[in-house]
Motif scaffolding. Structure first.
Motif, mmCIF file in Angstrom:
data_model
loop_
_atom_site.group_PDB
_atom_site.id
_atom_site.type_symbol
_atom_site.label_atom_id
_atom_site.label_comp_id
_atom_site.label_asym_id
_atom_site.label_seq_id
_atom_site.Cartn_x
_atom_site.Cartn_y
_atom_site.Cartn_z
ATOM 1 N N ILE A 4 0.860 -0.962 -0.273
ATOM 2 C CA ILE A 4 0.125 -0.191 0.220
ATOM 3 C C ILE A 4 0.872 1.585 -0.378
ATOM 4 O O ILE A 4 0.384 2.075 -0.847
ATOM 5 C CB ILE A 4 -0.977 -0.118 1.259
ATOM 6 N N LEU A 7 1.884 1.586 -3.635
ATOM 7 C CA LEU A 7 0.903 2.702 -4.235
ATOM 8 C C LEU A 7 0.923 3.559 -4.274
ATOM 9 O O LEU A 7 0.810 4.812 -5.234
ATOM 10 C CB LEU A 7 -0.336 1.315 -3.539
ATOM 11 N N LEU A 8 0.890 4.347 -2.484
ATOM 12 C CA LEU A 8 0.951 5.646 -2.283
ATOM 13 C C LEU A 8 1.917 6.579 -3.423
ATOM 14 O O LEU A 8 1.585 7.965 -3.435
ATOM 15 C CB LEU A 8 1.004 6.051 -0.682
ATOM 16 N N HIS A 11 1.500 6.522 -7.157
ATOM 17 C CA HIS A 11 0.078 7.618 -6.795
ATOM 18 C C HIS A 11 0.775 9.542 -6.770
ATOM 19 O O HIS A 11 0.210 9.982 -7.552
ATOM 20 C CB HIS A 11 -0.953 7.307 -6.006
ATOM 21 N N GLU A 14 2.673 10.404 -9.932
ATOM 22 C CA GLU A 14 2.127 10.481 -10.761
ATOM 23 C C GLU A 14 1.323 11.372 -10.915
ATOM 24 O O GLU A 14 1.425 12.750 -11.735
ATOM 25 C CB GLU A 14 1.090 9.293 -11.419
ATOM 26 N N ARG B 215 -1.622 12.530 -20.495
ATOM 27 C CA ARG B 215 -0.757 11.999 -19.421
ATOM 28 C C ARG B 215 -1.929 10.856 -18.674
ATOM 29 O O ARG B 215 -1.481 8.957 -18.365
ATOM 30 C CB ARG B 215 -0.474 12.482 -18.246
ATOM 31 N N SER B 582 -4.637 -3.613 -5.320
ATOM 32 C CA SER B 582 -5.517 -2.407 -4.691
ATOM 33 C C SER B 582 -5.656 -1.221 -5.564
ATOM 34 O O SER B 582 -4.423 -0.926 -6.588
ATOM 35 C CB SER B 582 -4.397 -1.655 -2.786
ATOM 36 N N ILE B 584 -5.874 2.763 -5.612
ATOM 37 C CA ILE B 584 -5.988 4.694 -4.715
ATOM 38 C C ILE B 584 -6.838 5.443 -5.340
ATOM 39 O O ILE B 584 -6.763 5.895 -6.563
ATOM 40 C CB ILE B 584 -4.569 5.498 -4.133
#
Lengths: 199, 666
Positions: A4, A7-8, A11, A14, B215, B582, B584
């Motif tokens: 996680i 992933l954070l 994120h 990006e 993008r 997962s 987000i």
């Protein structure tokens, strides 16, 4: 590091890259605003309606000091950015404070110029030319004020949060904004002030 | 100076019965939903699920709700004008001149800024992220801010019906008439601030979708593999980002003239009115293409789907779109040939204008060749497309006529021009949006719209359009100026009566839209779209459940081919699911609403010169932005188990429909 967290991080990375592209695009829209204000200024140049002529309005040394302050502030912002890159937080904050002071001096000089002009009856209400002059230069000044607010916020964030990825990204974008205003000022200097002195 | 600036009891609309009626209807239109929501105790749900949402699909739906409400409002203006002109031969009709002027101004302003813009933005919002296989737009929060700024602008126009008056200067607000000397009231200020507040929202939308498309595309989807709607959205977004600043500048300058007594566009002290026309149309002409390009994209998608063929000349459609976008910045002067630029200048702009007909013609032929020998289904969306092709050609030809400066001198300011631009914008843009609504409704809501009523909408709008605007071409050739409150030439009246009858047909068509919604909601159980692919679609938006889960795709699809989903189905590669990981997504936030409200209050305070309130609103905007940029962004995390349970119903229906074979992994 768990999945996680990875992933954070991904994120966030990006998002920040997107924001940089988005900010460039925003600067383009702002550049168009200034382009049209410049065009309007040039179109209105001879519309003085019997009021003060451009040649009688400006004081070279005053404009010189304004330009010096703003150009130096861009340099000091660059130094702040280098300090952030080198992981020297305190130096970065120091250079941002210097940038802020230079920016405030620029604004002070600009306000003084405006007040002097208004005292000489050269108000924005006097002629189409003066409306265009005040609007162009004050729009730049307004941007500088917003930039100053941004610098203050970033000083706070550097002190409170340190060198996190979002803070660095915001500082980078603020830098773009600040240098962009420098370029606009060079445009103002060349289109508004310089022709008058050359003549 | 008083606490309330220029605001006093005189602002209330007691000056005419019609105006008071308008105010009462507006108040009821706001009060009834508010009462209903309060009675059903739906406010917390509305706030949590919708108003604070940063989900592009929900934002899109809210945009379209706004657009439909404004379509009704703008249409009421339209039919009031048609009724007035149908009877006002040698008499005053039922509308006083000042009120008639407010109506034609608000009709244009509302239809362009608060009907067409939200409608296209809504469709883009719902569909583009799905078509490129993205989880959301690049800047979900900014998207919410854009929505609420647009809503604030619409709110300002609506407020002018109840408090004060709207502008009487036409939707283009030309000075010197719109200057403080000739329009001392608050009307033009309402117009200025509605445009500025919503214009900022539009600019942000433009930036948002450029970044989203550049993008956030699915892996493998190179630019030349994007669906055509994505291409037209990209071009429209570029136009928005590069044209809307001009609107901000020109509206701000007019505001400075009016509020601070400057002289950009005044009659005296060196003002230059022609500069206003230039600046306005530097925004205004690209705006036409901002409205029309997304519709072109919708027509392309609809044509390919319902002809069951790949688009003919995909590349030429892309290049034509890009050329139109580029040329749109080179023709603004044709809006004011009669202002007296030199013959050479007029000729240059006239020729540039005619050149635009070439890429547009390319597109028309591409659509025709896509339909040629296709397996055609006459879905309402395709009917709109065919109606568009036929009708738009007429508008295009009258456009080329008007591009000839000497002809323009004859037609300028006549109803011929009114007929021309309605001919471009109703079949060109609005039919496209309606087609998009018929086509994509199941994707947003999970059930299809009633097609019988869809066909009624099409026929009523088309017949209504021809009856309402063909006579205006003719009466324009007879010399009737636009925006006439009354007239003395009896020859004009028959045409205007026919036009009024046309408006009545459109009224029926407008009612049909809402009847269709009502009927479809009632029959939703029979018309469920369980597979997410009701029309045997070609592009990725159909490769997920209807409505999609908040994250759109459990795993991001590949966009290796043009018509990616169609290719997957052909090669039996579709619906092969893997174990999800997962996801987000950004969490909801009320800041968009707060920024919109602050923007609206700032506009209102500036209109009425309530300076302390304006300052307060400005401080609130700055504070909100600073807080937002200093706080860590909140996200919500979708765990694999949750995703699996959310995907379960869709996958079950796919299996029931026989789309997932026994051997295929789920």
């Amino acid at each position: 590091m768990t999945g996680i967290e990875n992933l954070l991080l991904e994120h966030q990375q990006e998002e920040l890259t997107n924001r940089e592209l988005g900010f460039w695009l925003y600067l383009m829209t702002d550049a168009i605003i200034f382009a049209l204000l410049f065009a309007t200024y040039v179109v209105m140049f001879s519309n003085t309606a019997g009021g003060t002529e451009p040649a009688q309005l400006f004081d070279l040394s005053h404009v010189g000091w304004e330009t010096t302050c703003l150009l130096l502030s861009s340099t000091s912002f660059g130094l702040a950015w280098l300090a952030v890159q080198a992981d020297k937080r305190q130096t970065a904050v120091l250079w941002l404070v210097v940038t802020c002071l230079l920016g405030v001096s620029f604004l002070g000089l600009e306000i003084k110029e405006f007040v002097d002009l208004i005292n000489q009856q050269a108000t924005p209400q006097r002629s189409g030319y003066l409306s265009a002059f005040f609007t162009l230069v004050a729009t730049h000044g307004l941007h500088v004020s917003i930039g100053l607010l941004g610098i203050l916020v970033m000083i706070g964030q550097l002190i409170m949060e340190g060198r996190t990825a979002p803070v660095i990204s915001r500082l980078f974008r603020l830098g773009l904004f600040w240098h962009f205003l420098d370029i606009i000022w060079i445009g103002i200097f060349s289109v508004v002030y310089l022709p008058v002195f050359i003549r | 100076m008083t606490l309330l600036g220029r605001l006093s009891l005189e602002a209330l609309p007691f000056y005419s019965w019609v105006a008071m009626g308008g105010a009462v209807v507006t108040l009821l239109a706001v009060l009834l939903p508010v009462l209903f929501l309060s009675y059903k105790r739906l406010w917390p749900w509305l706030w949590r699920e919708w108003l604070t949402s940063v989900d592009h699909k929900k934002i899109g739906v809210m945009y379209i709700v706004l657009a439909l409400a404004m379509l009704v409002r703008g249409f009421i203006d339209a039919i009031m004008m048609r009724a007035q002109q149908a009877i006002a031969l040698n008499n005053e009709g039922y509308l006083p001149p000042e009120h008639f002027e407010q109506i034609f101004t608000s009709h244009g302003t509302i239809m362009i800024f608060f009907m067409a813009m939200p409608f296209l933005t809504g469709l883009i919002n719902i569909i583009v992220p799905l078509q490129i296989g993205a989880r959301d737009v690049a800047f979900p929060f900014l998207n919410s801010v854009s929505l609420w700024l647009t809503a604030a602008g619409a709110g300002l126009v609506a407020t002018s019906l109840v408090i004060g008056r709207f502008s009487t200067a036409g939707w283009t607000g030309y000075p010197p008439y719109s200057g403080i000397q000739y329009s001392p009231g608050v009307g033009v200020d309402y117009w200025i601030w509605a445009l500025m507040v919503s214009g900022v929202g539009s600019t942000l939308t433009g930036i948002n979708f450029i970044v989203t498309i550049l993008r956030c595309r699915a892996p493998g989807m190179t630019l030349m593999k994007m669906p055509l709607f994505v291409w037209t959205t990209l071009c429209t977004s570029l136009l928005i980002a590069f044209a809307f600043p001009a609107l901000t500048v020109v509206a701000a300058m007019l505001g400075l003239d009016r509020t601070l007594g400057m002289h950009f566009f005044t009659n005296e002290l060196g003002g230059n009115m022609m500069n206003f026309a230039n600046l306005l149309w530097i925004w205004g002409h690209p705006e036409v293409y901002i409205l029309i390009l997304p519709a072109f994209g919708i027509y392309s998608e609809v044509t390919a789907t319902f002809a069951r063929k790949p688009l003919f000349g995909y590349r030429s459609l892309v290049y034509a779109t890009a050329v139109i976008a580029l040329l749109s910045f080179t023709v603004w002067l044709h809006h004011f040939f009669t202002m007296g630029s030199s013959a050479s200048v007029n000729a240059v702009f006239g020729i540039a204008t005619m050149v635009i007909a070439v890429p547009t013609g390319v597109k028309i032929f591409d659509w025709l060749f896509t339909l040629f020998r296709g397996q055609i289904t006459f879905h309402p969306a395709l009917l709109f497309t065919i109606g568009f092709i036929v009708t738009f050609v007429i508008g295009g030809m009258t456009g080329v006529l008007l591009a000839i400066p000497p002809v323009d001198y004859q037609m300028h300011n006549t109803t011929f021009l009114v007929a021309h631009f309605h001919n471009m914008l109703i079949p060109g843009a609005l039919f496209g949006y309606l087609a998009g609504m018929q086509y994509w409704f199941p994707k947003a809501f999970g059930f299809t719209l009633n097609q019988r009523w869809g066909k009624w909408i099409f026929w009523l709008w088309t017949i209504g359009f021809y009856l309402a605007f063909m006579p205006l071409y003719l009466v324009g050739l007879l010399g009737m100026p636009r925006r006439l409150e009354q007239y003395t030439t009896p020859e004009w009246q028959p045409y205007l009566i026919v036009a009024f009858i046309g408006a009545c047909f459109v009224l029926a068509g407008l009612c049909a839209i809402f009847i269709q919604l009502w009927v479809s909601v009632r029959e939703r159980e029979q018309n469920r779209d369980t597979t997410g692919d009701p029309w045997d679609g070609r592009t990725l938006e159909w490769y997920t459940s209807s409505p999609p889960a908040p994250y759109n795709f459990a795993s991001i699809p590949k966009g290796d081919e043009r018509d990616a989903f169609w290719q997957m189905k052909q090669t039996r590669m579709a619906y092969r699911f893997t174990q999800p990981s997962s996801i987000i997504l950004p969490a909801n936030t009320g800041m968009g609403v707060l920024l919109g409200v602050s923007g609206g209050i700032l506009g209102f305070a500036m209109v009425w010169h309530i300076w302390w309130l304006a300052l307060l609103a400005l401080i609130s905007i700055i504070a909100l932005v600073v807080v937002r940029s200093s706080r860590e962004e909140r996200v919500s995390i979708y765990q694999p188990e949750l995703i699996q349970s959310l995907e379960k119903p869709w996958q079950t229906s796919l299996a029931q429909a026989g789309l997932i074979g026994d051997g295929d992994p789920i």
